[in-house]
Design a protein around this motif. Structure first.
Motif, mmCIF file in Angstrom:
data_model
loop_
_atom_site.group_PDB
_atom_site.id
_atom_site.type_symbol
_atom_site.label_atom_id
_atom_site.label_comp_id
_atom_site.label_asym_id
_atom_site.label_seq_id
_atom_site.Cartn_x
_atom_site.Cartn_y
_atom_site.Cartn_z
ATOM 1 N N GLY A 149 39.155 37.671 26.300
ATOM 2 C CA GLY A 149 38.432 37.817 27.560
ATOM 3 C C GLY A 149 38.304 39.260 27.991
ATOM 4 O O GLY A 149 38.947 40.160 27.443
ATOM 5 N N GLY A 150 37.463 39.491 29.003
ATOM 6 C CA GLY A 150 37.304 40.809 29.575
ATOM 7 C C GLY A 150 36.464 41.770 28.768
ATOM 8 O O GLY A 150 36.390 42.957 29.102
ATOM 9 N N MET A 151 35.827 41.282 27.702
ATOM 10 C CA MET A 151 35.013 42.180 26.873
ATOM 11 C C MET A 151 33.725 42.597 27.570
ATOM 12 O O MET A 151 33.112 43.585 27.194
ATOM 13 C CB MET A 151 34.688 41.491 25.542
ATOM 14 C CG MET A 151 35.908 41.056 24.747
ATOM 15 S SD MET A 151 36.949 42.457 24.267
ATOM 16 C CE MET A 151 35.843 43.286 23.140
ATOM 17 N N ASN A 152 33.307 41.814 28.569
ATOM 18 C CA ASN A 152 32.036 42.085 29.229
ATOM 19 C C ASN A 152 32.217 42.647 30.633
ATOM 20 O O ASN A 152 31.304 42.576 31.446
ATOM 21 C CB ASN A 152 31.213 40.789 29.296
ATOM 22 C CG ASN A 152 30.984 40.197 27.920
ATOM 23 O OD1 ASN A 152 30.451 40.849 27.039
ATOM 24 N ND2 ASN A 152 31.396 38.951 27.738
ATOM 25 N N GLN A 153 33.398 43.211 30.917
ATOM 26 C CA GLN A 153 33.642 43.822 32.213
ATOM 27 C C GLN A 153 34.732 44.862 32.086
ATOM 28 O O GLN A 153 35.548 44.823 31.159
ATOM 29 C CB GLN A 153 34.043 42.755 33.248
ATOM 30 C CG GLN A 153 35.333 42.009 32.925
ATOM 31 C CD GLN A 153 35.595 40.841 33.836
ATOM 32 O OE1 GLN A 153 35.365 39.706 33.480
ATOM 33 N NE2 GLN A 153 36.101 41.131 35.041
ATOM 34 N N THR A 154 34.742 45.787 33.027
ATOM 35 C CA THR A 154 35.737 46.856 33.011
ATOM 36 C C THR A 154 36.722 46.745 34.162
ATOM 37 O O THR A 154 37.714 47.470 34.201
ATOM 38 C CB THR A 154 35.040 48.224 33.085
ATOM 39 O OG1 THR A 154 34.210 48.262 34.266
ATOM 40 C CG2 THR A 154 34.160 48.443 31.860
ATOM 41 N N GLY A 155 36.449 45.859 35.105
ATOM 42 C CA GLY A 155 37.343 45.693 36.236
ATOM 43 C C GLY A 155 37.252 44.300 36.809
ATOM 44 O O GLY A 155 36.274 43.578 36.602
ATOM 45 N N ALA A 156 38.306 43.908 37.523
ATOM 46 C CA ALA A 156 38.346 42.596 38.173
ATOM 47 C C ALA A 156 39.076 42.753 39.496
ATOM 48 O O ALA A 156 40.253 42.407 39.627
ATOM 49 C CB ALA A 156 39.032 41.570 37.269
ATOM 50 N N GLU A 157 38.377 43.292 40.481
ATOM 51 C CA GLU A 157 38.981 43.560 41.791
ATOM 52 C C GLU A 157 39.357 42.252 42.469
ATOM 53 O O GLU A 157 38.582 41.296 42.483
ATOM 54 C CB GLU A 157 37.996 44.332 42.662
ATOM 55 C CG GLU A 157 38.608 44.955 43.897
ATOM 56 C CD GLU A 157 39.419 46.197 43.578
ATOM 57 O OE1 GLU A 157 40.292 46.556 44.386
ATOM 58 O OE2 GLU A 157 39.165 46.818 42.515
ATOM 59 N N TYR A 158 40.568 42.206 43.034
ATOM 60 C CA TYR A 158 41.047 40.980 43.664
ATOM 61 C C TYR A 158 40.672 40.948 45.141
ATOM 62 O O TYR A 158 40.697 41.972 45.844
ATOM 63 C CB TYR A 158 42.569 40.855 43.534
ATOM 64 C CG TYR A 158 43.142 39.689 44.310
ATOM 65 C CD1 TYR A 158 43.093 38.400 43.795
ATOM 66 C CD2 TYR A 158 43.701 39.882 45.579
ATOM 67 C CE1 TYR A 158 43.598 37.333 44.510
ATOM 68 C CE2 TYR A 158 44.212 38.820 46.298
ATOM 69 C CZ TYR A 158 44.157 37.537 45.757
ATOM 70 O OH TYR A 158 44.644 36.484 46.471
ATOM 71 N N GLY A 159 40.336 39.763 45.620
ATOM 72 C CA GLY A 159 40.088 39.536 47.040
ATOM 73 C C GLY A 159 40.145 38.040 47.299
ATOM 74 O O GLY A 159 39.690 37.240 46.480
#
Length: 528
Positions: free
Chosen positions: A213-223
């Motif tokens: 996973g995560g190959m198509n994004q550089t961040g995952a900001e939590y909220g």
């Protein structure tokens, strides 16, 4: 050994000696001693257990073909051969058929190992019969197992139908979740932990995301979106609340306002003089729920346990998914005495973009993930009532999720997900994704206010966007296109599930839809 008893029980039919011819030569060589010894060795004459009396003996029983007396060993062999002629084994062999080489009294044993299969055709027939019997036994066992399985399934269905689960009231659900969260330090302590904060500020690493996973994004900001804010989302979608929240007047304004002329019975916000609805959505029933990036999983639990909806969530961050599972298990455990249906909750550690982005090695998309997200395993009616919720506020699924050059942001894949939904399906986002869609007229866009306290990062109200799918086709806006003459339309997605970006009749590229822009403070009357 008593030769008189070999192969029989002493009667005339089983006697192994033939009656001796009176004119034949004596058994002994001259003095009779040999005969006496022979008689003595077989138990003696006249005792009922030894050799038969001489009057029952046939000629040649103890002499060879040349007339010479036979030895005891030869007499034993001859007696056994004679007994085989009348034995039960001989009777069995006779059913298969006997074989003789033409010599009198000589029988070939059809059961001997020296015989070939060709000499015993019945052996093959019997083997074939054995195979048929084995097949019949196998078929009987299979049918028996099928019957047992069907009975067990029917019993399970009856048992399941007899079980009734309750749905929690809103206060019950909030209390169950808040009690577990407070017992584990509260939201603030949980959300400050490394498990939850991993991925913020483009800090994604292979260790903190699911496998592959995560190959198509550089961040995952939590909220986090609050429970109260989510109640309003469901109510607006079902037409139970208006899109806009009426602002309460200030103390000074309320003091100068004259009292109502209706004697204090003011109309509620949902009423007009003609009893019609105020501004709101059509009010379609929510029948299934999906949360992309479920975080702590509270919205999935909320839809399943308090609304009784089949609810699913996918989360790419390992730590957040672990926290969601812990909250789910804790809440369900606290309600075990009178439980809701926890089987409606389906939380998975997955990367949803795999349903739309081909794998670099196999060049294939994850079709199982696509079917899971779109609820293809349930009825069409449920799919039409599917609501997808995504907390993509402040571009966390947009530009902030794709910092690599040439990469595609997650909001685009959300647009693909919406385009592949069944007509009637809706997607709820905190950042408008309609700008990634092509064509027009096949969906409807609405905006409503979240209310204060709906999000964990701000006390202010924010805009919530709702896209509703109206059709699987769109019309070309080119006046010269032949499709306008024949009334033909273009499909929203092609056979691969990708957006159709050009008219198939005139090849004119379709512009992307314009994104919703929040009006300025001057336009809203909040400033100069």
């Amino acid at each position: 050994m008593d030769v008189g008893k070999v192969g029989g029980d002493g009667d005339a039919s089983s006697t192994v000696h033939r009656q001796r011819d009176p004119s034949s030569a004596p058994l002994s060589g001259g003095d009779g001693s040999r005969a006496a010894a022979s008689s003595s060795s077989f138990g003696g004459a006249g005792n009922g257990m030894g050799a038969p009396a001489p009057e029952h003996q046939e000629a040649g029983c103890c002499t060879s073909e040349s007339g010479t007396p036979m030895s005891e060993e030869d007499q034993m062999k001859w007696a056994m051969a004679e007994s085989m002629k009348a034995s039960p084994r001989r009777a069995v062999k006779s059913e298969w058929g006997s074989k003789s080489d033409g010599k009198s009294g000589e029988v070939v044993d059809l059961l001997s190992d020296s015989d070939e299969d060709a000499k015993m055709p019945a052996h093959k027939s019997n083997a074939s019969t054995a195979v048929d019997e084995a097949a019949q036994i196998e078929e009987v066992l299979r049918r028996s197992l099928d019957e047992e399985s069907n009975r067990a399934r029917n019993e399970a269905d009856r048992y399941k139908s007899a079980i009734t689960y309750r749905t929690l009231s809103r206060p019950e659900f909030e209390e169950a979740v808040d009690t577990f969260v407070e017992a584990n330090g509260g939201y603030e302590a949980i959300e400050k932990s490394g498990l939850i904060k991993a991925g913020n500020a483009n800090g994604m690493t292979k260790e903190c995301v699911v496998d592959g996973g995560g190959m198509n994004q550089t961040g995952a900001e939590y909220g986090r979106y609050s429970i109260g804010g989510m109640w309003r989302v469901f109510d607006v979608l079902e037409g139970k609340e208006d899109l806009h929240i009426e602002k309460k007047p200030t103390v000074a304004a309320s003091a100068s306002k004259p009292p109502p002329s209706d004697g204090g019975k003011a109309k509620t916000k949902r009423e007009r003089e003609d009893n019609t609805r105020l501004v709101g959505l059509p009010g379609s029933k929510v029948k299934a729920f999906l949360d992309i990036g479920h975080g702590l999983g509270i919205q999935v639990l909320q839809a399943a346990l308090a609304l009784g909806l089949p609810s699913r969530g996918v989360e790419v961050m390992k730590g957040r998914h672990f926290g969601a599972e812990a909250i789910r298990d804790g809440v369900v455990e606290s309600l075990r005495t009178d439980p809701p249906d926890s089987s409606l909750v389906d939380l998975r550690a997955e990367d949803f973009s795999h349903a739309f982005v081909p794998c670099k090695e196999t060049l294939l998309r994850d079709e199982n993930m696509r079917e899971h997200l779109l609820f293809h395993d349930v009825s069409d009616a449920v799919q039409s009532g599917l609501v997808v919720f995504v907390n993509n506020a402040q571009e966390v699924f947009g530009a902030r999720s794709a910092q690599k050059e040439g990469s595609t942001c997650l909001d685009f894949y959300l647009g693909l997900l919406f385009a592949n939904m069944r007509v009637g399906g809706r997607i709820v986002t905190l950042t408008d994704i309609s700008g990634y869609l092509t064509g027009s007229g096949w969906f409807k866009r609405d905006v409503f206010e979240s209310g204060t306290g709906a999000v964990s990062w701000s006390n202010k109200s924010c805009d919530v966007f709702v896209l509703t799918k109206l059709s699987d086709q769109w019309s070309c806006n080119n006046p010269a296109c032949d499709s306008n003459v024949f009334g033909a339309q273009n499909n929203v997605v092609d056979d691969n599930g990708d957006l159709v970006k050009a008219c198939v009749f005139c090849n004119r590229e379709v512009r992307s839809c314009s994104r919703h822009r929040k009006p300025s403070k001057r336009a809203r009357g909040e400033g100069k």
